[in-house]
Design a protein around this motif. Structure first.
Motif, PDB file in Angstrom:
ATOM      1  N   LYS A 171       6.537-100.082 -37.471  1.00 34.57           N
ATOM      2  CA  LYS A 171       5.560 -99.578 -36.508  1.00 34.57           C
ATOM      3  C   LYS A 171       4.216-100.277 -36.639  1.00 34.57           C
ATOM      4  N   GLU A 172       3.884-100.689 -37.873  1.00 33.45           N
ATOM      5  CA  GLU A 172       2.588-101.332 -38.085  1.00 33.45           C
ATOM      6  C   GLU A 172       2.461-102.597 -37.243  1.00 33.45           C
ATOM      7  N   LYS A 173       3.514-103.419 -37.234  1.00 31.69           N
ATOM      8  CA  LYS A 173       3.460-104.651 -36.445  1.00 31.69           C
ATOM      9  C   LYS A 173       3.486-104.355 -34.950  1.00 31.69           C
ATOM     10  N   ALA A 174       4.214-103.311 -34.564  1.00 30.01           N
ATOM     11  CA  ALA A 174       4.239-102.927 -33.152  1.00 30.01           C
ATOM     12  C   ALA A 174       2.846-102.525 -32.687  1.00 30.01           C
ATOM     13  N   VAL A 175       2.167-101.723 -33.498  1.00 29.58           N
ATOM     14  CA  VAL A 175       0.809-101.277 -33.160  1.00 29.58           C
ATOM     15  C   VAL A 175      -0.158-102.456 -33.161  1.00 29.58           C
ATOM     16  N   ALA A 176      -0.032-103.334 -34.161  1.00 26.50           N
ATOM     17  CA  ALA A 176      -0.920-104.500 -34.247  1.00 26.50           C
ATOM     18  C   ALA A 176      -0.733-105.415 -33.037  1.00 26.50           C
ATOM     19  N   LEU A 177       0.520-105.599 -32.619  1.00 26.17           N
ATOM     20  CA  LEU A 177       0.798-106.437 -31.452  1.00 26.17           C
ATOM     21  C   LEU A 177       0.152-105.853 -30.200  1.00 26.17           C
ATOM     22  N   LEU A 178       0.326-104.553 -29.993  1.00 30.14           N
ATOM     23  CA  LEU A 178      -0.249-103.912 -28.807  1.00 30.14           C
ATOM     24  C   LEU A 178      -1.776-103.964 -28.842  1.00 30.14           C
ATOM     25  N   ASP A 179      -2.356-103.737 -30.018  1.00 34.32           N
ATOM     26  CA  ASP A 179      -3.816-103.836 -30.161  1.00 34.32           C
ATOM     27  C   ASP A 179      -4.307-105.226 -29.756  1.00 34.32           C
ATOM     28  N   LYS A 180      -3.583-106.241 -30.205  1.00 36.94           N
ATOM     29  CA  LYS A 180      -3.960-107.624 -29.898  1.00 36.94           C
ATOM     30  C   LYS A 180      -3.793-107.920 -28.412  1.00 36.94           C
ATOM     31  N   GLU A 181      -2.669-107.481 -27.838  1.00 32.70           N
ATOM     32  CA  GLU A 181      -2.384-107.783 -26.439  1.00 32.70           C
ATOM     33  C   GLU A 181      -3.350-107.083 -25.488  1.00 32.70           C
ATOM     34  N   ILE A 182      -3.799-105.892 -25.860  1.00 32.51           N
ATOM     35  CA  ILE A 182      -4.755-105.164 -25.018  1.00 32.51           C
ATOM     36  C   ILE A 182      -6.040-105.968 -24.840  1.00 32.51           C
ATOM     37  N   LYS A 183      -6.377-106.767 -25.848  1.00 32.94           N
ATOM     38  CA  LYS A 183      -7.610-107.561 -25.801  1.00 32.94           C
ATOM     39  C   LYS A 183      -7.423-108.900 -25.091  1.00 32.94           C
ATOM     40  N   MET A 184      -6.181-109.219 -24.725  1.00 27.11           N
ATOM     41  CA  MET A 184      -5.922-110.483 -24.048  1.00 27.11           C
ATOM     42  C   MET A 184      -6.327-110.402 -22.578  1.00 27.11           C
ATOM     43  N   LYS A 185      -6.232-111.538 -21.875  1.00 26.49           N
ATOM     44  CA  LYS A 185      -6.695-111.618 -20.485  1.00 26.49           C
ATOM     45  C   LYS A 185      -5.627-111.115 -19.515  1.00 26.49           C
ATOM     46  N   TYR A 186      -5.449-109.806 -19.500  1.00 25.61           N
ATOM     47  CA  TYR A 186      -4.545-109.159 -18.555  1.00 25.61           C
ATOM     48  C   TYR A 186      -5.348-108.547 -17.413  1.00 25.61           C
ATOM     49  N   ARG A 187      -4.657-108.254 -16.331  1.00 28.06           N
ATOM     50  CA  ARG A 187      -5.264-107.445 -15.281  1.00 28.06           C
ATOM     51  C   ARG A 187      -5.304-105.998 -15.761  1.00 28.06           C
ATOM     52  N   ASP A 188      -6.073-105.178 -15.083  1.00 27.99           N
ATOM     53  CA  ASP A 188      -6.201-103.775 -15.491  1.00 27.99           C
ATOM     54  C   ASP A 188      -4.856-103.056 -15.490  1.00 27.99           C
ATOM     55  N   ILE A 189      -4.009-103.369 -14.510  1.00 27.32           N
ATOM     56  CA  ILE A 189      -2.738-102.660 -14.400  1.00 27.32           C
ATOM     57  C   ILE A 189      -1.836-102.931 -15.601  1.00 27.32           C
ATOM     58  N   GLU A 190      -1.811-104.202 -16.078  1.00 23.07           N
ATOM     59  CA  GLU A 190      -1.008-104.502 -17.269  1.00 23.07           C
ATOM     60  C   GLU A 190      -1.629-103.890 -18.519  1.00 23.07           C
ATOM     61  N   ARG A 191      -2.964-103.928 -18.577  1.00 21.87           N
ATOM     62  CA  ARG A 191      -3.641-103.375 -19.753  1.00 21.87           C
ATOM     63  C   ARG A 191      -3.371-101.875 -19.883  1.00 21.87           C
ATOM     64  N   LYS A 192      -3.307-101.181 -18.765  1.00 20.01           N
ATOM     65  CA  LYS A 192      -3.017 -99.743 -18.799  1.00 20.01           C
ATOM     66  C   LYS A 192      -1.617 -99.481 -19.344  1.00 20.01           C
ATOM     67  N   GLN A 193      -0.666-100.364 -18.998  1.00 21.67           N
ATOM     68  CA  GLN A 193       0.693-100.217 -19.516  1.00 21.67           C
ATOM     69  C   GLN A 193       0.702-100.349 -21.042  1.00 21.67           C
ATOM     70  N   LEU A 194      -0.047-101.325 -21.526  1.00 23.55           N
ATOM     71  CA  LEU A 194      -0.106-101.560 -22.966  1.00 23.55           C
ATOM     72  C   LEU A 194      -0.762-100.379 -23.689  1.00 23.55           C
ATOM     73  N   ILE A 195      -1.837 -99.868 -23.111  1.00 19.88           N
ATOM     74  CA  ILE A 195      -2.533 -98.729 -23.720  1.00 19.88           C
ATOM     75  C   ILE A 195      -1.617 -97.510 -23.763  1.00 19.88           C
ATOM     76  N   LYS A 196      -0.889 -97.285 -22.666  1.00 21.21           N
ATOM     77  CA  LYS A 196       0.018 -96.139 -22.612  1.00 21.21           C
ATOM     78  C   LYS A 196       1.119 -96.275 -23.654  1.00 21.21           C
ATOM     79  N   ARG A 197       1.641 -97.489 -23.812  1.00 25.28           N
ATOM     80  CA  ARG A 197       2.697 -97.707 -24.816  1.00 25.28           C
ATOM     81  C   ARG A 197       2.150 -97.496 -26.229  1.00 25.28           C
ATOM     82  N   LEU A 198       0.934 -97.980 -26.470  1.00 23.06           N
ATOM     83  CA  LEU A 198       0.318 -97.811 -27.784  1.00 23.06           C
ATOM     84  C   LEU A 198       0.098 -96.334 -28.089  1.00 23.06           C
TER      85      LEU A 198
END
Length: 210
Positions: A171-198
């Motif tokens: 789970k630690e790597k899963a959380v770290a990956l999502l934390d990192k991806e949320i900060k990447m250059k996504y549109r708001d709609i993709e970022r919301k998906q990542l936040i919801k999954r996290l």
């Protein structure tokens, strides 16, 4: 293989639930018809109760998947390159469980077109769902995600990597990956998906600690 078995069992349970729902609904209709014909108040009440239970159960089974499909409709990428012409033959090999040959063909395609989403995605599916090779799946997706820019078709692979980490109880790597991806250059709609999954991964742990 474990994910495939889990998906099959979920479909079986869903079919059983629909069968139960149908049985309750049928009993309710028969009870109401009997009550109308024989002026039986007890049968009418029982029929109405069964009909309501069937309606609620049907809504519970049908509405959430539809809502999720509407919310996550873009989860499967749409605006990506066409499938390579070799894909039908490779998919045929996978169906015949000729995984070594399919993997070799997909790796050759990656050499010609590094970063091709379709090739990476199918190769990851073979690694994860067919031969339980989580190590190669992690390496392949990680290499694919090394680019700085992000686009909608990246999200399914990010989620797939999260699934792999969770499947191997990391789970630690899963959380770290999502934390990192949320900060990447996504549109708001993709970022919301990542936040919801996290939140779906982190919140249960937070509640346990309360």
């Amino acid at each position: 293989m474990r994910r495939m078995f889990r998906e099959i069992m979920e479909k079986v349970y869903r079919l059983i639930a629909f069968a139960i729902c149908g049985g309750i609904a049928l009993y309710g209709v028969i009870a109401i018809a009997y009550a109308v014909k024989h002026s039986d108040g007890g049968s009418l009440a029982m029929g109405l109760v069964c009909s309501m239970i069937a309606a609620f159960l049907f809504a519970y089974l049908v509405i959430p998947p539809i809502a999720e499909k509407m919310a996550f409709g873009f989860y499967t990428p749409k605006n990506v390159k066409p499938l390579p012409p070799e894909f039908p033959l490779i998919q045929a090999k996978i169906k015949k469980e000729e995984y070594a040959g399919a993997i070799a063909d997909l790796e050759k395609l990656l050499e010609k077109d590094p970063g091709n989403y379709h090739v990476v995605s199918l190769l990851v599916d073979v690694f994860v769902d067919r031969i339980d090779d989580h190590g190669n799946a992690i390496g392949l997706i990680t290499a694919y995600l090394k680019k700085d820019e992000r686009c909608p078709e990246d999200l399914p692979l990010v989620m797939k990597l999260v699934d792999v980490y969770l499947e191997i109880d990391n789970k630690e790597k899963a959380v770290a990956l999502l934390d990192k991806e949320i900060k990447m250059k996504y549109r708001d709609i993709e970022r919301k998906q990542l936040i919801k999954r996290l939140e779906g991964i982190v919140m249960p742990n937070s509640k346990k600690g309360i």
